[in-house]
Design a protein around this motif. Structure first.
Motif, short mmCIF file in Angstrom:
data_model
loop_
_atom_site.label_atom_id
_atom_site.label_comp_id
_atom_site.label_asym_id
_atom_site.label_seq_id
_atom_site.Cartn_x
_atom_site.Cartn_y
_atom_site.Cartn_z
N MET A 1 1.39 -1.36 0.09
CA MET A 1 0.10 0.38 -0.12
C MET A 1 1.04 1.36 0.41
N ILE A 2 0.49 2.04 -1.42
CA ILE A 2 2.06 3.47 -1.26
C ILE A 2 1.39 4.69 -0.43
N LYS A 3 1.72 5.02 0.25
CA LYS A 3 1.61 6.34 0.80
C LYS A 3 1.14 6.95 0.18
N PRO A 4 0.49 8.07 0.61
CA PRO A 4 0.29 9.32 -0.87
C PRO A 4 0.41 10.50 -1.23
N LYS A 5 1.33 10.52 0.43
CA LYS A 5 2.14 12.30 1.07
C LYS A 5 3.45 11.45 1.27
N GLN A 6 3.93 12.90 0.80
CA GLN A 6 5.63 12.54 1.65
C GLN A 6 5.90 12.54 3.08
N VAL A 7 6.93 12.18 3.54
CA VAL A 7 7.04 11.74 4.95
C VAL A 7 7.93 13.75 4.95
N PRO A 8 6.70 14.37 5.76
CA PRO A 8 6.93 15.84 6.73
C PRO A 8 8.44 16.10 6.39
N MET A 9 9.63 17.12 5.98
CA MET A 9 10.88 17.65 7.14
C MET A 9 10.05 18.30 7.71
N ARG A 10 11.07 18.11 8.68
CA ARG A 10 10.52 19.35 10.27
C ARG A 10 11.77 20.45 9.66
N GLU A 11 10.60 21.41 10.17
CA GLU A 11 11.44 23.06 9.90
C GLU A 11 11.43 23.64 10.87
N GLN A 12 12.24 24.93 11.23
CA GLN A 12 12.16 25.74 11.69
C GLN A 12 10.47 26.92 11.78
N ASP A 13 10.22 27.29 13.08
CA ASP A 13 9.10 27.58 12.79
C ASP A 13 9.26 29.26 12.73
N PRO A 14 7.90 29.52 10.89
CA PRO A 14 8.39 30.86 10.06
C PRO A 14 8.52 31.61 11.43
N LYS A 15 8.16 31.92 12.26
CA LYS A 15 7.74 33.04 13.41
C LYS A 15 9.21 33.19 14.14
N GLU A 16 9.50 31.77 14.19
CA GLU A 16 11.00 32.18 14.73
C GLU A 16 12.07 32.12 13.69
N ARG A 17 11.86 31.56 12.03
CA ARG A 17 13.03 31.53 11.69
C ARG A 17 13.45 33.18 10.55
N ILE A 18 12.44 33.64 10.89
CA ILE A 18 12.15 35.14 10.18
C ILE A 18 13.30 36.22 11.63
N HIS A 19 13.98 35.73 12.38
CA HIS A 19 14.53 36.32 13.30
C HIS A 19 15.62 35.75 13.27
N ASN A 20 16.64 34.87 12.58
CA ASN A 20 17.27 34.01 12.99
C ASN A 20 18.32 33.60 10.67
N PHE A 21 19.15 33.73 10.86
CA PHE A 21 20.20 33.23 8.98
C PHE A 21 20.27 31.44 9.70
N ALA A 100 9.55 14.25 -12.77
CA ALA A 100 8.99 13.18 -13.25
C ALA A 100 8.30 11.78 -12.51
N CYS A 101 8.83 11.69 -11.84
CA CYS A 101 8.54 10.49 -10.66
C CYS A 101 7.19 9.84 -10.96
N VAL A 102 7.64 8.80 -11.36
CA VAL A 102 5.35 8.19 -11.66
C VAL A 102 4.81 7.77 -10.77
N LEU A 103 5.05 8.23 -9.50
CA LEU A 103 4.45 8.83 -8.07
C LEU A 103 3.61 9.71 -7.98
N GLY A 104 4.12 10.81 -8.56
CA GLY A 104 3.30 12.07 -9.17
C GLY A 104 2.21 11.69 -9.73
N ARG A 105 1.99 11.58 -10.80
CA ARG A 105 1.04 11.01 -11.43
C ARG A 105 -0.04 11.25 -10.20
N LYS A 106 -0.36 10.31 -9.32
CA LYS A 106 -1.58 10.17 -8.43
C LYS A 106 -1.38 10.68 -6.92
#
Lengths: 467, 280
Positions: A1-21, A100-106
């Motif tokens: 059974m194929i998982k339709p969504k990508q495993v999300p990548m954790r990111e810095q919170d936008p509210k935090e990150r606009i104050h740092n580089f 081009a990923c085949v999975l991306g068609r669906k």
């Protein structure tokens, strides 16, 4: 059974990150990477490989990640891509492999870029196994410019056993990777690590030398180099040619980003180079550089950052992820608008007079041509304007090298393998194609390395010329 | 790393440095400049090459201490110390040829960059007339050197403490009225070059000036140094630094020179404050 969504990548919170580089995405953990890798269908005729400018064996490295063989995965990637930690972060995957990923068609395509980044970061953390250096050939090759094309070309030439010297005009190697792409998108420690690896392989890097000024290509041959690779890039900023461009407060994106990235102006006055953004910033352009400039301006404390683009969001050449990140961070967009003139008082910028556009028939780039709507002029008050409408090829080497054919656009004319009109001089990357991507420049550098190797061996019968 | 071989005090806040930079010394031509960065946290600043010796592999820079970087250089960089980065020679060299009679005007520290140009013009067979001006006597240096490469030398000071009381445009105006002059070179503060250009325009004599806008990379990459010449945008670092003075938009240049005035002040005050506390 194929998982339709990508495993999300954790990111810095936008509210935090606009104050740092600091870098925005944290990268996958081994578990997350293995889970995402398991989504790959392992196609028999994988279209992703064809869509990769350097033809990485994508299903091959993903299979190894799935099996937990991370060392094997990075080895597979490095057969085709010498700078995976960089490409995993800056490639426009949605128009290349992932597009081009085949999975991306669906469903959502496999997150190939994130997996590439994971494997590369894993290697940087666990120790890089340096490739073997071939038997010394006795040949000396000069590489002009230390951006993606030059770094890749130098690495391959060195592995073939040639003696390689890179000449860099600035005080740090890396070219656009250092001065252009911001820390929050490509941490400089990664570029430095790649450069360090190159030095460990035995590549010599000479800084503060502007080829075309300090020395010419002819000087390099006279100094004993047997071949030269020119990878000087597209570093010349384009301006708009509209009134008021010289006002204080109008920057080229190159100046703005160079001050911040290369000169660390975001740490002024601890670092000596200043930068000024004011409260309101307008960025003109729709590419990655425009997104970089907009997000940098936010981090420098601008209250409002507005991107002006003459087409619509659909036509924006920026990577999807950069547009998303910019939006999350609060960058605003004014589509279908173009600047007509910069307005100022006492030599300082106060606003931009713009005009509304509508989209007409597609032009030679395939995108619908923007047409001004007469009488739709409007004014945007702003303290700072950053022009990010592209770069032109650097003219210093073309201007100062005899026998080098140059196109009317200012690019060096070279064939698929980087051969120019002058014997022994090869070129690749943006100086040949005009502004393009990191990965295509890297690919060009590698093809040129092969051609240089063949040229030297054919010319001198495999032995270095008598000194 | 570029070693300082000698350091000479030329006047209040003006010093000359002879620096080991063999590649630059071999390639340098009159009118060109270098970009230096003192240390890891330093900014990149352009400095005209005042002299060079290809055999010894050295270049000479004359530095007026006006901001944080130049003050720091004057106070903390001595003989034997190294400057982290020196890159050059940058810019398009002066167009040296046989014009006939050429007047070389130097204002303040402009005497340093005009010296190699006057020398080259003299070597090319020109009759070279020098005009050097400063606010007061103690600000002059290299007058002996300038004398060697000129056929005549006129000197002015604002306060009359040396030479003629007045400004450089006074003798310039008279010379242009009295003699057949084929070309004028002027290097100094922007305002001085602006007025020299005006005088030349009135007398229909071509004038070359050397502009000193803010720069970052110095090789055409950033566009910080853009100037308006004849209504067109030019990059001083690659198209210049020398331009036809009658075509330069001086007001724009002056505005752009002050772009970071507040930041420059802040940086200098911070440096001076730290120096006082004896920090390093």
């Amino acid at each position: 059974m194929i998982k339709p969504k990508q495993v999300p990548m954790r990111e810095q919170d936008p509210k935090e990150r606009i104050h740092n580089f600091d870098e925005v995405p944290y990268g996958y953990t081994p578990e997350e990477a293995m889970e995402e890798a398991s989504r790959c269908l392992q196609c028999k005729n994988p279209p992703c490989i064809k869509a990769c400018p350097v033809g990485i064996d994508i299903p091959g490295f993903i299979r190894k990640i799935r099996e937990g063989d991370f060392r094997g995965a990075i080895a597979t990637i490095k057969e085709s891509n010498l700078l995976p930690a960089i490409c995993g972060r800056v490639c426009p995957q949605e128009t290349q492999c992932q597009g081009a990923c085949v999975l991306g068609r669906k469903y959502e395509p496999v997150a190939i870029g994130r997996l590439e980044r994971f494997a590369a970061d894993w290697e940087l953390e666990h120790g890089v196994e340096l490739p073997e250096v071939g038997e010394p050939t006795g040949f000396k090759v000069a590489v002009v410019g230390s951006g993606p094309a030059g770094l890749a070309c130098a690495a391959d030439l060195r592995r073939m056993g040639h003696q390689v010297t890179i000449f860099e005009a600035l005080h740090e190697p890396g070219g656009v990777l250092m001065y252009g792409i911001p820390e929050f998108r490509l941490p400089k420690r990664i570029v430095k690590a790649e450069v360090e690896n190159l030095k460990r392989l035995g590549v010599e890097i000479v800084l503060d030398v502007v080829i075309g000024k300090t020395m010419t290509i002819d000087d390099l041959f006279e100094a004993g180099y047997d071949a030269v690779f020119v990878g000087t890039g597209a570093g010349l900023p384009r301006f708009l040619g509209i009134p008021g461009e010289g006002l204080v407060g109008v920057y080229s994106a190159n100046e703005f980003l160079t001050r911040v990235n290369l000169m660390r102006a975001y740490r002024f006055p601890e670092y000596d180079t200043p930068i000024k953004v004011g409260k309101r910033v307008a960025v003109i352009g729709g590419g990655n550089v425009a997104m970089d400039a907009a997000r940098t301006a936010l981090r420098l404390g601008a209250e409002r950052v507005l991107v002006l683009y003459r087409r619509t969001e659909k036509e924006m050449p920026a990577r999807l992820e950069e547009i998303q990140h910019a939006k999350e961070e609060g960058v605003e967009f004014e589509f279908l608008s173009a600047p007509l003139r910069f307005l100022g008082k006492d030599g300082h910028l106060t606003g931009i007079e713009c005009i509304r556009m509508r989209l007409g028939e597609p032009d030679e780039s395939g995108r619908r041509r923007p047409i001004p709507i007469e009488g739709s002029n409007f004014t945007i008050p702003t303290d700072t304007a950053i022009i990010a409408v592209g770069n032109r090829p650097h003219p210093l080497v073309p201007r100062t090298t005899s026998g080098l054919r140059v196109s009317p656009r200012g690019t060096i004319v070279a064939d698929e393998e980087g051969r120019t009109s002058r014997e022994g001089v090869f070129a690749g990357g943006d100086i040949v194609t005009g502004a393009a991507t990191v990965i295509s420049a890297m690919g060009a550098g590698r093809r040129a390395a092969k051609a240089i190797d063949r040229y030297l061996r054919e010319k001198y019968g495999g032995k270095a010329p008598e000194v | 790393m570029y070693k300082i071989l000698s350091k000479t005090i030329l006047g209040p806040n003006v010093k000359a440095y002879r620096i080991e930079a063999p590649l630059i010394a071999q390639a340098a031509k009159p009118g060109q400049f270098v970009i230096i960065r003192l240390h890891e946290r330093g900014e990149r600043i352009p400095l005209t090459i005042a002299d060079w010796d290809p055999q010894a592999g050295t270049i000479t820079l004359v530095v007026q201490e006006v901001g944080k970087t130049t003050k720091e250089m004057g106070e903390r960089y001595g003989v034997g110390d190294c400057i982290l980065n020196v890159v050059g020679p940058l810019g398009t060299p002066s167009e040296i040829r046989r014009y006939g009679t050429v007047i070389c005007v130097a204002g303040g520290v402009g005497i340093a960059p005009i010296y190699p140009i006057a020398r080259a013009l003299k070597e090319a067979g020109n009759r070279v007339i020098g005009i050097a001006g400063a606010r007061a006597k103690e600000l002059f240096f290299w007058l002996d050197r300038l004398k060697e490469v000129t056929d005549e030398l006129f000197v002015t000071t604002d306060d009359g403490s040396f030479g003629r009381k007045g400004v450089v445009t006074d003798p310039l105006r008279e010379l242009l009225a009295e003699r057949e002059v084929d070309h004028v070179w002027a290097i100094g503060p922007a305002v001085m070059m602006k007025f020299c250009s005006l005088v030349c325009q009135q007398n229909e004599v071509p004038i070359t000036v050397s502009l000193n806008p803010i720069m970052v990379d110095g090789s055409g990459m950033c566009g910080a140094c853009r100037v308006e010449v004849g209504g067109e945008t030019k990059f001083a670092c690659v198209d210049g630094p020398e331009f036809d003075g009658t075509k330069v938009n001086w007001d724009l240049l002056l505005a752009r020179l002050s772009a970071f005035r507040e930041e420059e002040k802040r940086s200098l005050e911070r440096y001076l404050g730290r120096t006082k506390e004896g920090e390093r």
